[in-house]
Design a protein around this motif. Structure first.
Motif, PDB file in Angstrom:
ATOM      1  N   GLY A   1       0.794  -1.217   0.000  1.00  0.00           N
ATOM      2  CA  GLY A   1       0.000   0.000   0.000  1.00  0.00           C
ATOM      3  C   GLY A   1       0.829   1.271   0.000  1.00  0.00           C
ATOM      4  N   GLU A   2       2.147   1.165   0.095  1.00  0.00           N
ATOM      5  CA  GLU A   2       3.023   2.338   0.086  1.00  0.00           C
ATOM      6  C   GLU A   2       3.837   2.362  -1.192  1.00  0.00           C
ATOM      7  N   GLU A   3       4.441   3.486  -1.454  1.00  0.00           N
ATOM      8  CA  GLU A   3       5.268   3.649  -2.649  1.00  0.00           C
ATOM      9  C   GLU A   3       6.724   3.330  -2.332  1.00  0.00           C
ATOM     10  N   ARG A   4       7.466   2.964  -3.375  1.00  0.00           N
ATOM     11  CA  ARG A   4       8.891   2.652  -3.221  1.00  0.00           C
ATOM     12  C   ARG A   4       9.620   3.898  -2.726  1.00  0.00           C
ATOM     13  N   GLN A   5      10.543   3.697  -1.803  1.00  0.00           N
ATOM     14  CA  GLN A   5      11.343   4.780  -1.237  1.00  0.00           C
ATOM     15  C   GLN A   5      12.776   4.674  -1.753  1.00  0.00           C
ATOM     16  N   ALA A   6      13.442   5.801  -1.804  1.00  0.00           N
ATOM     17  CA  ALA A   6      14.850   5.835  -2.202  1.00  0.00           C
ATOM     18  C   ALA A   6      15.603   6.723  -1.224  1.00  0.00           C
ATOM     19  N   ASP A   7      16.863   6.411  -1.021  1.00  0.00           N
ATOM     20  CA  ASP A   7      17.743   7.249  -0.218  1.00  0.00           C
ATOM     21  C   ASP A   7      18.612   8.043  -1.183  1.00  0.00           C
ATOM     22  N   PHE A   8      18.823   9.317  -0.888  1.00  0.00           N
ATOM     23  CA  PHE A   8      19.618  10.199  -1.725  1.00  0.00           C
ATOM     24  C   PHE A   8      20.935  10.450  -0.998  1.00  0.00           C
ATOM     25  N   ILE A   9      22.023   9.900  -1.545  1.00  0.00           N
ATOM     26  CA  ILE A   9      23.295   9.860  -0.844  1.00  0.00           C
ATOM     27  C   ILE A   9      24.309  10.773  -1.542  1.00  0.00           C
ATOM     28  N   SER A  10      24.864  11.705  -0.776  1.00  0.00           N
ATOM     29  CA  SER A  10      25.848  12.647  -1.301  1.00  0.00           C
ATOM     30  C   SER A  10      27.198  11.955  -1.469  1.00  0.00           C
ATOM     31  N   CYS A  11      27.841  12.221  -2.610  1.00  0.00           N
ATOM     32  CA  CYS A  11      29.133  11.615  -2.925  1.00  0.00           C
ATOM     33  C   CYS A  11      30.091  12.692  -3.427  1.00  0.00           C
ATOM     34  N   VAL A  12      31.394  12.462  -3.193  1.00  0.00           N
ATOM     35  CA  VAL A  12      32.440  13.378  -3.669  1.00  0.00           C
ATOM     36  C   VAL A  12      33.553  12.544  -4.286  1.00  0.00           C
ATOM     37  N   ALA A  13      33.982  12.951  -5.487  1.00  0.00           N
ATOM     38  CA  ALA A  13      35.111  12.294  -6.148  1.00  0.00           C
ATOM     39  C   ALA A  13      36.172  13.354  -6.446  1.00  0.00           C
ATOM     40  N   PHE A  14      37.431  12.936  -6.422  1.00  0.00           N
ATOM     41  CA  PHE A  14      38.542  13.848  -6.650  1.00  0.00           C
ATOM     42  C   PHE A  14      39.401  13.359  -7.821  1.00  0.00           C
ATOM     43  N   ASN A  15      40.091  14.299  -8.440  1.00  0.00           N
ATOM     44  CA  ASN A  15      41.108  14.066  -9.461  1.00  0.00           C
ATOM     45  C   ASN A  15      40.631  13.166 -10.602  1.00  0.00           C
ATOM     46  N   GLN A  16      41.367  12.069 -10.890  1.00  0.00           N
ATOM     47  CA  GLN A  16      41.034  11.213 -12.027  1.00  0.00           C
ATOM     48  C   GLN A  16      39.663  10.561 -11.880  1.00  0.00           C
ATOM     49  N   ARG A  17      39.280  10.202 -10.667  1.00  0.00           N
ATOM     50  CA  ARG A  17      37.954   9.605 -10.463  1.00  0.00           C
ATOM     51  C   ARG A  17      36.864  10.605 -10.814  1.00  0.00           C
ATOM     52  N   ALA A  18      37.055  11.847 -10.413  1.00  0.00           N
ATOM     53  CA  ALA A  18      36.078  12.896 -10.723  1.00  0.00           C
ATOM     54  C   ALA A  18      35.972  13.089 -12.236  1.00  0.00           C
ATOM     55  N   GLU A  19      37.101  13.125 -12.916  1.00  0.00           N
ATOM     56  CA  GLU A  19      37.105  13.312 -14.366  1.00  0.00           C
ATOM     57  C   GLU A  19      36.474  12.124 -15.084  1.00  0.00           C
ATOM     58  N   PHE A  20      36.739  10.899 -14.607  1.00  0.00           N
ATOM     59  CA  PHE A  20      36.160   9.688 -15.185  1.00  0.00           C
ATOM     60  C   PHE A  20      34.635   9.719 -15.059  1.00  0.00           C
TER      61      PHE A  20
END
Length: 157
Positions: A41-60
């Motif tokens: 009887g309820e709707e699907r829930q989602a969690d919104f999770i903050s993420c941070v990437a640096f350098n090559q990972r961020a560029e990828f």
């Protein structure tokens, strides 16, 4: 001690990579991760999770992913605080990305993220309903081979 986080979900907004004063690439993004259960009887829930990437990972991530794309990340959970211009203290919890992976989702030919439509909205808006499968009994061979356990004494978990 152990601090490892593994997530798989969809990126919730367009990505924008920034450069620090020292030249470090920084990418802040949010991943929407569905919860594993839905109450009837309820709707699907989602969690919104903050993420941070640096350098090559961020560029990828910035190059190969975009809004609505499924991403798998591995990293560590970090908390920090900061004071805004008004002197109000803010607490932030985020995943520092160590590894980002494709999930097997087919990419579009144009390589951009515009063809991916996010099914996620802000947490205050309603999510699409998820229908649980009907609870039909499944025959699994001869049930006479099983013994009913009336007590959980001696069960190791």
């Amino acid at each position: 001690m152990l601090n490892r986080v593994i997530l798989m979900g969809r990126i919730t907004r367009d990505l924008e990579i920034k450069q620090s004063a020292s030249g470090t690439s920084i990418l802040n993004f949010t991943v929407a991760v569905d919860r594993n259960y839905v109450r009837q009887g309820e709707e699907r829930q989602a969690d919104f999770i903050s993420c941070v990437a640096f350098n090559q990972r961020a560029e990828f991530i910035n190059k190969y992913f975009g809004k609505g794309r499924m991403i798998a990340i591995e990293g560590t959970l970090q908390t920090r605080t900061y004071d805004d211009k008004n002197g109000t203290k803010h607490y932030v919890t985020e995943v520092i990305v160590d590894n980002a992976s494709f999930t097997g989702e087919k990419a579009s030919d144009n390589g951009g993220s515009s063809s991916y439509q996010s099914n996620y909205r802000q947490p205050t808006q309603q999510q699409p309903a998820y229908n649980e499968p009907a609870s039909n009994p499944i025959a699994i061979g001869n049930m006479d081979d099983f013994e009913e356990i009336l007590s959980d004494d001696g069960v190791p978990f």
